[in-house]
Design a protein around this motif. Structure first.
Motif, short mmCIF file in Angstrom:
data_model
loop_
_atom_site.label_atom_id
_atom_site.label_comp_id
_atom_site.label_asym_id
_atom_site.label_seq_id
_atom_site.Cartn_x
_atom_site.Cartn_y
_atom_site.Cartn_z
N LYS A 364 0.84 -1.21 0.00
CA LYS A 364 0.00 0.00 0.00
C LYS A 364 0.87 1.26 0.00
O LYS A 364 0.54 2.26 -0.65
CB LYS A 364 -0.92 0.00 1.22
CG LYS A 364 -1.83 -1.21 1.31
CD LYS A 364 -2.55 -1.27 2.65
CE LYS A 364 -3.30 -2.58 2.84
NZ LYS A 364 -3.93 -2.68 4.18
N ILE A 365 1.99 1.20 0.72
CA ILE A 365 2.87 2.36 0.80
C ILE A 365 3.54 2.64 -0.53
O ILE A 365 3.70 3.79 -0.95
CB ILE A 365 3.94 2.15 1.90
CG1 ILE A 365 3.27 2.01 3.27
CG2 ILE A 365 4.95 3.28 1.91
CD1 ILE A 365 4.20 1.55 4.37
N MET A 366 3.94 1.59 -1.24
CA MET A 366 4.66 1.81 -2.50
C MET A 366 3.73 1.94 -3.70
O MET A 366 4.18 2.20 -4.81
CB MET A 366 5.67 0.69 -2.74
CG MET A 366 5.09 -0.66 -3.06
SD MET A 366 6.40 -1.83 -3.48
CE MET A 366 5.43 -3.27 -3.92
N ALA A 367 2.40 1.77 -3.48
CA ALA A 367 1.45 1.83 -4.60
C ALA A 367 1.54 3.11 -5.43
O ALA A 367 1.46 3.06 -6.66
CB ALA A 367 0.03 1.60 -4.09
N PRO A 368 1.67 4.31 -4.82
CA PRO A 368 1.77 5.52 -5.65
C PRO A 368 3.04 5.57 -6.49
O PRO A 368 3.09 6.30 -7.49
CB PRO A 368 1.75 6.66 -4.62
CG PRO A 368 1.17 6.06 -3.38
CD PRO A 368 1.62 4.64 -3.39
N PHE A 369 4.06 4.82 -6.12
CA PHE A 369 5.35 4.89 -6.80
C PHE A 369 5.54 3.76 -7.81
O PHE A 369 6.12 3.97 -8.86
CB PHE A 369 6.48 4.82 -5.77
CG PHE A 369 6.44 5.92 -4.75
CD1 PHE A 369 7.15 7.08 -4.94
CD2 PHE A 369 5.66 5.80 -3.61
CE1 PHE A 369 7.10 8.11 -4.01
CE2 PHE A 369 5.60 6.81 -2.67
CZ PHE A 369 6.32 7.97 -2.87
N MET A 370 5.05 2.57 -7.47
CA MET A 370 5.18 1.40 -8.36
C MET A 370 3.84 0.68 -8.39
O MET A 370 3.67 -0.35 -7.75
CB MET A 370 6.30 0.48 -7.87
CG MET A 370 7.68 1.10 -7.95
SD MET A 370 8.98 0.07 -7.20
CE MET A 370 8.76 0.50 -5.45
N PRO A 371 2.86 1.22 -9.10
CA PRO A 371 1.48 0.70 -9.02
C PRO A 371 1.33 -0.75 -9.47
O PRO A 371 0.52 -1.49 -8.91
CB PRO A 371 0.69 1.65 -9.92
CG PRO A 371 1.70 2.32 -10.80
CD PRO A 371 2.95 2.40 -9.98
N HIS A 391 -5.07 -0.59 -4.91
CA HIS A 391 -5.45 0.79 -5.20
C HIS A 391 -6.85 1.14 -4.69
O HIS A 391 -7.29 2.28 -4.82
CB HIS A 391 -5.31 1.05 -6.70
CG HIS A 391 -3.93 0.75 -7.21
ND1 HIS A 391 -2.83 1.45 -6.81
CD2 HIS A 391 -3.49 -0.22 -8.06
CE1 HIS A 391 -1.75 0.95 -7.39
NE2 HIS A 391 -2.13 -0.06 -8.15
N LEU A 392 -7.52 0.14 -4.12
CA LEU A 392 -8.80 0.39 -3.45
C LEU A 392 -8.64 0.30 -1.93
O LEU A 392 -9.58 0.58 -1.18
CB LEU A 392 -9.85 -0.62 -3.91
CG LEU A 392 -10.21 -0.60 -5.40
CD1 LEU A 392 -11.20 -1.71 -5.72
CD2 LEU A 392 -10.80 0.75 -5.79
N ALA A 393 -7.45 -0.12 -1.48
CA ALA A 393 -7.21 -0.27 -0.05
C ALA A 393 -6.92 1.08 0.59
O ALA A 393 -6.47 2.02 -0.07
CB ALA A 393 -6.02 -1.21 0.18
N LEU A 394 -7.19 1.17 1.88
CA LEU A 394 -6.91 2.40 2.62
C LEU A 394 -5.43 2.50 2.93
O LEU A 394 -4.74 1.49 3.09
CB LEU A 394 -7.71 2.43 3.92
CG LEU A 394 -9.24 2.48 3.78
CD1 LEU A 394 -9.89 2.40 5.16
CD2 LEU A 394 -9.67 3.74 3.05
N TRP A 395 -4.94 3.72 3.02
CA TRP A 395 -3.55 3.95 3.42
C TRP A 395 -3.35 3.42 4.84
O TRP A 395 -4.24 3.55 5.67
CB TRP A 395 -3.27 5.45 3.36
CG TRP A 395 -1.83 5.80 3.63
CD1 TRP A 395 -1.29 6.23 4.80
CD2 TRP A 395 -0.76 5.76 2.69
NE1 TRP A 395 0.05 6.45 4.66
CE2 TRP A 395 0.41 6.17 3.37
CE3 TRP A 395 -0.65 5.40 1.34
CZ2 TRP A 395 1.66 6.24 2.74
CZ3 TRP A 395 0.58 5.46 0.72
CH2 TRP A 395 1.70 5.89 1.42
#
Length: 574
Positions: A364-371, A391-395
């Motif tokens: 979840k942490i790296m999702a914005p960087f390596m989707p 990408h539907l999970a909460l931060w």
């Protein structure tokens, strides 16, 4: 003359640029045919005209009629000069006058567009007015024009729709879009158009030069994406330097991202799969020092990454993500391997559950960087009731806890001591497989680091195992930072041999692609002394290398282990 001997020209493109003696180049022929075509259109509009000529002039007539570039003309040349126009051949030429430059190539810019007259539905002539507003006004009006303001959407634009939270464009827009957005916003009485800017530097070649087709240093992004993946290129841009700085594109640095970020993370997943014999629910409740340390690292990473992204900073969290993967792989997983293979169910499942929990939350942490990579990790580790996509999970909501920073600092100090010990071993050519009696470290007052606190014994245990020493002491009177006791007793020598045997057996298992579920028989050759030493450590070897039986035979052909006066020849049988 244009139908020259093929030996006179090195390429079709050269035929446009030079001519045979007393002849014309293809560019000359194209201009001549274009002039004639447009003159015929002017004089005999809506009439049918028969044009008779040779293949090359007709080829250039076709190119001028369709406003083709030289490259495009060459592309159709074969069909036009060959099968399309044969001797006594006939072909209809579709022609519509278009704005063009001196070589009859399509050009919609001034002054060519001004020479082109359009007709409306009533057949009235339309010409371009000479006054043109700066085209950047159009881009600057975007926040209003996209919502048809003020005729529509007034409540949205005058509410939360303006200004934008952030804008992202290349550094050359400083005097372009970045400026005009504000300028138009001020003229509209709405003030600044955006709150934050992520300004991007240009991508240069490996030597820091601007990429140019003429120079030949252009890199095809699609080729790089196909070779390394889009996530690798994306993360490289985040992690190589600050967004606004120019980036020298060197393939070696992309390959380094694969080796130091992608591969270690995928290897962690593979290692987890290897030892997770059943579905182990992820949790963060373990009290083991390594588990508590990696969970502290994870909580601080989530917290700091959220803070950085909230302030539109990308470089710092990207580097932190890279460093976390390194720590996760090279320290946590490395030090947890034996726990994941432990006979103690509680110990084994704590290590596996923590690993799964960290992988899930880290995805979840790296999702914005390596989707794409994060989605792969998440889908592999998710539980049945988890949402279907990362990408539907909460931060991650967990905040850092009291003691997290101290625990991270404690482990960092311990790892520095380990590095000193490994350097001392390497300086004396003592392999880590050979146990040593003692290692001493220099500290103030000969005391253990105060930051360790209640974790002192747990950290010392990790250090002893990593350095393969029986005892660790701290002294203030050392002349060096680290001192090894290199006295090797018979017991230490035997243990070193035992570790070498385990290494060889493990290597043989890898060659056969065996899993932890596969046990083996070790067939070995050796004398009475070899059998004696093996007997003393047989149970440990069985447990570590998954050996179900040892057989001593003569004439064994296999791997040879020669160490500390003992000689074994061995092979494994599934």
């Amino acid at each position: 003359r244009t139908d020259a001997d093929d030996t006179y020209f090195t390429s079709d493109m050269e035929r446009f640029e030079k001519s045979c003696p007393n002849g014309e180049s293809l560019a000359d022929v194209k201009c001549r045919m274009g002039d004639a075509l447009y003159e015929l259109e002017r004089k005999y509009q809506n009439e049918s005209i028969l044009i008779i000529s040779h293949s090359t002039p007709l080829w250039m007539l076709h190119a001028a009629a369709h406003s083709l570039t030289r490259k495009e003309a060459i592309g159709v040349g074969a069909s036009i000069m060959g099968d399309f126009i044969s001797t006594a051949g006939f072909e209809k030429l579709d022609f519509t006058p278009l704005p063009h430059n001196e070589e009859y190539e399509l050009d919609l810019h001034r002054p060519y567009i001004d020479e082109h007259v359009l007709m409306n539905e009533q057949r009235n002539q339309l010409t371009r007015i000479p006054e043109v507003l700066d085209v950047w006004f159009d881009s600057g009006a975007m926040p209003f024009a996209q919502d048809h303001y003020p005729m529509e959407n007034r409540e949205w634009v005058e509410g939360v729709g303006y200004p934008a939270d952030y804008i992202s464009e290349a550094i050359d827009q400083t005097r372009g879009w970045f400026y005009t957005l504000h300028a138009v916003g001020v003229l509209m009485g709405c003030g600044k158009a955006y709150k934050n800017v992520i300004c991007l530097g240009h991508i240069l070649d490996a030597e820091g030069k601007k990429m140019s087709k003429s120079v030949g240093n252009v890199v095809d992004p699609w080729e790089m994406i196909e070779k390394y993946s889009v996530d690798a290129l994306r993360f490289w841009m985040y992690a190589i330097n600050q967004p606004g700085e120019s980036k020298n594109f060197d393939e070696k640095t992309i390959d380094e991202i694969i080796k130091k970020v992608f591969n270690p993370l995928l290897n962690i997943m593979q290692f987890y799969d290897l030892y997770a014999e059943r579905d182990v629910p992820p949790h963060a409740n373990s009290t083991q020092i390594l588990d508590r340390w990696i969970l502290s690292r994870l909580r601080l990473l989530a917290e700091k990454t959220g803070e950085y992204l909230d302030t539109f900073r990308l470089f710092e969290p990207a580097r932190n993500i890279r460093d976390f993967i390194s720590d996760f792989s090279q320290w946590y997983i490395r030090r947890s391997r034996d726990r994941m293979k432990s006979d103690n169910l509680h110990v084994r499942e704590d290590a596996l559950a923590t690993t799964r929990y960290v992988l899930l939350e880290f995805s979840k942490i790296m999702a914005p960087f390596m989707p794409f990579l994060s989605e792969h990790v998440y889908l592999h580790m998710k539980r049945p009731n988890d949402v279907e996509s990362v990408h539907l999970a909460l931060w991650p909501e967990e905040k850092s806890e009291k003691g997290d920073k101290e625990r991270i600092e404690s482990m960092e100090v311990a790892r520095k001591f380990v590095s000193l010990g490994l350097e001392a071993r390497a300086a004396k050519a003592l392999k880590v497989r050979q146990p040593l009696g003692k290692v001493s470290f220099k500290t103030d007052g000969g005391k253990t680091p105060s930051v360790w606190g209640v974790d002192t014994e747990a950290l010392l245990k990790e250090m002893r195992e990593e350095l393969n020493v029986k005892e660790i002491e701290f002294r203030s009177n050392l002349s060096v930072d680290c001192e090894l006791d290199t006295t090797l007793t018979s017991q230490l020598l035997e243990e070193g041999t035992m570790r070498e045997l385990i290494r060889v057996i493990q290597d043989e298992r890898k060659k056969l692609n065996l899993t932890p579920k596969d046990t083996v028989v070790v067939v070995y050759q050796g004398g009475e002394k070899e059998r004696e030493v093996l007997g003393r450590y047989e149970e440990r070897i069985r447990k570590t290398a998954l050996v179900r039986e040892f057989k001593q035979e003569n004439g064994v052909v296999g791997e040879k282990v020669e160490m500390n006066g003992l000689v074994y020849s061995l092979r494994i049988v599934v």
